[in-house]
Write a protein that holds these residues in place. Structure first.
Motif, PDB file in Angstrom:
ATOM      1  N   ALA A 189       6.407  -0.632   7.795  1.00  0.00           N
ATOM      2  CA  ALA A 189       6.549   0.641   7.078  1.00  0.00           C
ATOM      3  C   ALA A 189       8.015   0.865   6.739  1.00  0.00           C
ATOM      4  CB  ALA A 189       6.018   1.789   7.932  1.00  0.00           C
ATOM      5  N   ALA A 191      -3.207   0.970   6.106  1.00  0.00           N
ATOM      6  CA  ALA A 191      -2.675  -0.334   6.531  1.00  0.00           C
ATOM      7  C   ALA A 191      -2.971  -0.609   7.999  1.00  0.00           C
ATOM      8  CB  ALA A 191      -1.178  -0.391   6.257  1.00  0.00           C
ATOM      9  N   ILE A 202       0.887  -1.166   0.000  1.00  0.00           N
ATOM     10  CA  ILE A 202       0.000   0.000   0.000  1.00  0.00           C
ATOM     11  C   ILE A 202       0.920   1.209   0.000  1.00  0.00           C
ATOM     12  CG2 ILE A 202      -1.847   1.243   1.184  1.00  0.00           C
ATOM     13  CD1 ILE A 202      -2.599  -1.378   2.581  1.00  0.00           C
ATOM     14  N   SER A 203       0.881   1.979  -1.096  1.00  0.00           N
ATOM     15  CA  SER A 203       1.866   3.054  -1.226  1.00  0.00           C
ATOM     16  C   SER A 203       1.313   4.251  -1.994  1.00  0.00           C
ATOM     17  CB  SER A 203       3.112   2.528  -1.947  1.00  0.00           C
ATOM     18  OG  SER A 203       2.788   2.185  -3.280  1.00  0.00           O
ATOM     19  N   ASN A 209      -0.361  -4.711  -5.399  1.00  0.00           N
ATOM     20  CA  ASN A 209      -0.091  -3.322  -5.048  1.00  0.00           C
ATOM     21  C   ASN A 209      -1.399  -2.553  -5.026  1.00  0.00           C
ATOM     22  OD1 ASN A 209       1.570  -0.912  -4.712  1.00  0.00           O
ATOM     23  ND2 ASN A 209       0.889  -0.400  -6.766  1.00  0.00           N
ATOM     24  N   THR A 244       4.295  -0.884   3.472  1.00  0.00           N
ATOM     25  CA  THR A 244       3.891   0.471   3.132  1.00  0.00           C
ATOM     26  C   THR A 244       5.089   1.401   3.215  1.00  0.00           C
ATOM     27  OG1 THR A 244       2.200   2.163   3.554  1.00  0.00           O
ATOM     28  CG2 THR A 244       3.123   1.028   5.479  1.00  0.00           C
ATOM     29  N   ASP A 245       4.947   2.573   2.650  1.00  0.00           N
ATOM     30  CA  ASP A 245       6.108   3.434   2.501  1.00  0.00           C
ATOM     31  C   ASP A 245       6.458   4.265   3.740  1.00  0.00           C
ATOM     32  OD1 ASP A 245       3.854   5.048   1.993  1.00  0.00           O
ATOM     33  OD2 ASP A 245       4.348   5.323  -0.111  1.00  0.00           O
ATOM     34  N   ILE A 298       1.606  -6.748   4.945  1.00  0.00           N
ATOM     35  CA  ILE A 298       1.398  -5.472   4.265  1.00  0.00           C
ATOM     36  C   ILE A 298       2.692  -4.680   4.386  1.00  0.00           C
ATOM     37  CG2 ILE A 298       0.118  -3.300   4.230  1.00  0.00           C
ATOM     38  CD1 ILE A 298      -2.240  -4.811   5.521  1.00  0.00           C
ATOM     39  N   PRO A 309      -1.078   5.964   3.176  1.00  0.00           N
ATOM     40  CA  PRO A 309      -0.988   4.517   2.956  1.00  0.00           C
ATOM     41  C   PRO A 309      -0.793   3.733   4.260  1.00  0.00           C
ATOM     42  CG  PRO A 309       0.256   5.650   1.275  1.00  0.00           C
ATOM     43  CD  PRO A 309      -0.137   6.682   2.297  1.00  0.00           C
ATOM     44  N   ALA A 310       0.043   4.209   5.141  1.00  0.00           N
ATOM     45  CA  ALA A 310       0.261   3.529   6.425  1.00  0.00           C
ATOM     46  C   ALA A 310      -0.983   3.621   7.305  1.00  0.00           C
ATOM     47  CB  ALA A 310       1.471   4.113   7.143  1.00  0.00           C
ATOM     48  N   CYS A 355       1.961  -5.564   9.379  1.00  0.00           N
ATOM     49  CA  CYS A 355       2.370  -4.447   8.533  1.00  0.00           C
ATOM     50  C   CYS A 355       3.756  -3.945   8.908  1.00  0.00           C
ATOM     51  CB  CYS A 355       1.357  -3.319   8.665  1.00  0.00           C
ATOM     52  SG  CYS A 355       1.751  -1.877   7.662  1.00  0.00           S
TER      53      CYS A 355
END
Length: 134
Positions: free
Chosen positions: A90, A77, A7-8, A33, A66-67, A64, A73-74, A88
């Motif tokens: 990050a 998540a 998730i980005s 994605n 994420t960026d 998951i 996005p986080a 998740c």
């Protein structure tokens, strides 16, 4: 096999997947994605992603990636985490994704440690004089 959901922001996740395909020569299964646009509503996106999680979870869980912690996005998540089932991380980078894809046959808690280690160990300062990394 553990499913992987990125998730980005915008095309970041898709670009990382393209790099993984380039390196491995094929697209790994159970790797998806989800692009987050600037206008995304975290609650709405999280509801949409519930069906994606069911698709990715083949019995071993979902990781998951994420960026940026604290970004949309986080935040999406975070709404999807189910302790021990959907976890998740990050700070996503390419070495993290490669580790996740290559080691996702191990249990989810061990995979998390392997992915975190890979991400941390891949951040190095390369010296101009020697070309060595420290």
């Amino acid at each position: 096999m553990i499913g992987i959901l990125i998730i980005s922001h915008e095309q970041f996740g898709a670009s990382l997947i393209d790099c993984v395909i380039h390196i491995l020569g094929e697209r790994p299964p159970l790797l998806l994605n989800h692009i987050v646009s600037p206008a995304a509503d975290p609650d709405t996106e999280a509801i949409k992603l519930q069906a994606v999680l069911k698709q990715l979870d083949q019995g071993d869980g979902v990781l998951i990636l994420t960026d940026i912690l604290g970004a949309t996005p986080a935040n999406i998540a975070c709404r999807l985490i189910q302790d021990g089932r959907v976890e998740c991380l990050a700070g996503l980078n390419l070495p993290m994704l490669l580790r996740a894809v290559q080691h996702r046959h191990i249990p989810l808690p061990q995979l998390i440690n392997k992915v975190l280690t890979g991400g941390r160990e891949s951040i190095l300062h390369i010296s101009q004089e020697t070309g060595n990394a420290n």
